[in-house]
Design a protein around this motif. Structure first.
Motif, short mmCIF file in Angstrom:
data_model
loop_
_atom_site.label_atom_id
_atom_site.label_comp_id
_atom_site.label_asym_id
_atom_site.label_seq_id
_atom_site.Cartn_x
_atom_site.Cartn_y
_atom_site.Cartn_z
N PRO A 144 -11.29 -23.98 -14.30
CA PRO A 144 -10.74 -22.72 -13.77
C PRO A 144 -11.78 -21.95 -12.95
N PRO A 145 -11.33 -21.14 -12.00
CA PRO A 145 -12.26 -20.25 -11.28
C PRO A 145 -13.03 -19.36 -12.24
N GLU A 146 -14.19 -18.92 -11.78
CA GLU A 146 -15.09 -18.14 -12.63
C GLU A 146 -15.31 -16.74 -12.06
N ARG A 147 -15.83 -15.87 -12.92
CA ARG A 147 -16.22 -14.50 -12.53
C ARG A 147 -15.11 -13.77 -11.76
N VAL A 148 -13.93 -13.80 -12.32
CA VAL A 148 -12.79 -13.12 -11.71
C VAL A 148 -12.93 -11.61 -11.95
N THR A 149 -12.76 -10.82 -10.90
CA THR A 149 -12.81 -9.37 -11.01
C THR A 149 -11.60 -8.77 -10.28
N ALA A 150 -11.16 -7.62 -10.74
CA ALA A 150 -10.07 -6.89 -10.10
C ALA A 150 -10.42 -5.41 -10.14
N SER A 151 -10.32 -4.73 -8.97
CA SER A 151 -10.75 -3.35 -8.86
C SER A 151 -9.71 -2.53 -8.11
N PRO A 152 -9.55 -1.26 -8.47
CA PRO A 152 -8.66 -0.38 -7.70
C PRO A 152 -9.28 -0.04 -6.35
N ILE A 153 -8.43 0.34 -5.39
CA ILE A 153 -8.86 0.74 -4.06
C ILE A 153 -8.60 2.24 -3.92
N ARG A 154 -9.63 2.99 -3.60
CA ARG A 154 -9.52 4.45 -3.55
C ARG A 154 -8.46 4.88 -2.55
N LEU A 155 -7.68 5.84 -3.00
CA LEU A 155 -6.60 6.45 -2.21
C LEU A 155 -5.45 5.49 -1.95
N ASN A 156 -5.43 4.34 -2.66
CA ASN A 156 -4.33 3.37 -2.53
C ASN A 156 -3.74 3.08 -3.91
#
Length: 362
Positions: A206-218
């Protein structure tokens, strides 16, 4: 007195050490006897003649009466796992130990289950195997890998005892590979054979170091990024494609996006303020199967900060300095109406005006 006590203690320690040494020697000189579970077992006390008188012990305890004695032979019927143990026989009448047998009860192995996979394509592949039913006694495995009627070198895995590694002798070969695994123990053996083509076993990690972040003002977007698996040896020559899935934590239905040769993606249809769960899978762009899903990550789209609450009952005057009110634990009191400058002037002149009005009336 101290010397006597010390002597007794020394003798006790020596006797205890001797008993331990004897037990070790019994185990060392004991011969192993393997028997099938559910069978009748006969144990022979050394090379004693059939008319010898013998007594038996198991794990240091006298043998139960229901077992049969036939001269120097001990007969156990329908043995089970609880018959495992160290059996010792003694020749009567002096009780001289004549033999020690370690009895192991088990079953022959059945065909092992074999799987092969290449997570390091095109470097090589590995094969794993296991028995679907326990044998209760030690089993070993013999592995043979054939390609184009040649035996390939099989390297044992240093960590997983039921795994081996094989290098691909050539890339893009259309000739099948044949893997034979034979399980062997003291009661029998069984083999299983697996045949496959090179392209059928390619499956990345599987892919590694998966990250998910919010986008400001979106408030409906999440920025997702990841890295290709470190075990994939040549990402430039053999690129991977990716499959992203995401859903709100409160829903069961996934949404999917397939991406070619990219390690990032912006989700644009997220629900504002809802926590999301996100996973990625990988696959060679041409052959093989999808990897397992990556470790799940959680993220929530950007949430606008609430505006500070202000009161509308205050009267602002220019050039006046105001201070923030101090919170009080008491219940709020009814506020007096504000008094402005005009109101204060009218209040000051009201007696004079009243006198003048009375004079004119006269």
């Amino acid at each position: 007195i101290a010397r006597v006590i010390h002597t007794h203690h020394f003798n006790a320690v020596c006797e205890s050490g001797l008993r331990y040494s004897e037990r070790r020697s019994f185990l060392y000189f004991a011969r192993n006897q393997y028997e099938r579970r559910g069978s009748d077992v006969t144990m022979q006390c050394g090379s004693l003649e059939s008319d010898a008188s013998v007594s038996w012990k198991v794990n240091g305890t006298d043998i139960e009466a229901q077992h049969q004695l036939n001269g120097p032979k001990l007969i156990l019927t329908q043995v089970d796992l609880d018959h495992n143990g160290l059996y010792s026989c003694f020749q009567n009448p002096h009780g001289e130990r004549r033999d020690t047998i370690f009895l192991h009860i088990g079953i022959p192995p059945q065909e092992p289950k074999v799987t092969c996979r290449s997570n390091t394509y095109p470097k090589g592949f590995y094969c794993s195997w296991h028995l679907t039913h326990p044998t209760y006694i030690p089993s070993s495995f013999e592995v043979d890998v054939q390609h184009n009627q040649h035996s390939l070198y099989v390297q044992k895995d240093p960590v997983h005892k039921n795994r081996c590694h094989v290098q691909f002798p050539e890339v893009f070969s259309s000739s099948p590979y044949k893997v034979n695994v034979t399980a062997v123990n003291a009661l029998g053996k069984a083999s299983a054979t697996l045949s496959f083509e090179e392209s059928a076993i390619v499956k990345p990690d599987p892919p590694e170091r998966v990250t998910a972040s919010p986008i400001r003002l979106n408030p409906r977007r999440l920025e997702v990024s990841w890295h290709s698996p470190a075990t994939w040896p040549d990402i430039d020559t053999f690129p991977l494609k990716y499959f992203l899935r995401y859903r709100p934590l409160i829903h069961d239905k996934w949404q999917h996006v397939e991406l070619l040769d990219s390690t990032s993606h912006t989700i644009t249809d997220a629900y504002a303020g809802k926590e999301y769960i996100i996973q990625i899978a990988a696959k060679d762009t041409e052959i093989g199967t999808w990897s397992d899903w990556s470790v799940a990550v959680h993220a929530t789209p950007w949430i606008e900060d609430p505006l500070p609450i202000t009161t509308t009952t205050e009267v602002d005057f220019p050039n006046e300095t105001k201070t923030s009110p101090i919170p009080s634990s008491k219940a709020p009191q009814k506020a007096e109406p504000p008094v402005g400058r005009a109101a204060r002037v009218v209040t000051f002149f009201s007696p004079l005006l009243l006198g003048m009005m009375l004079l004119f009336m006269w």
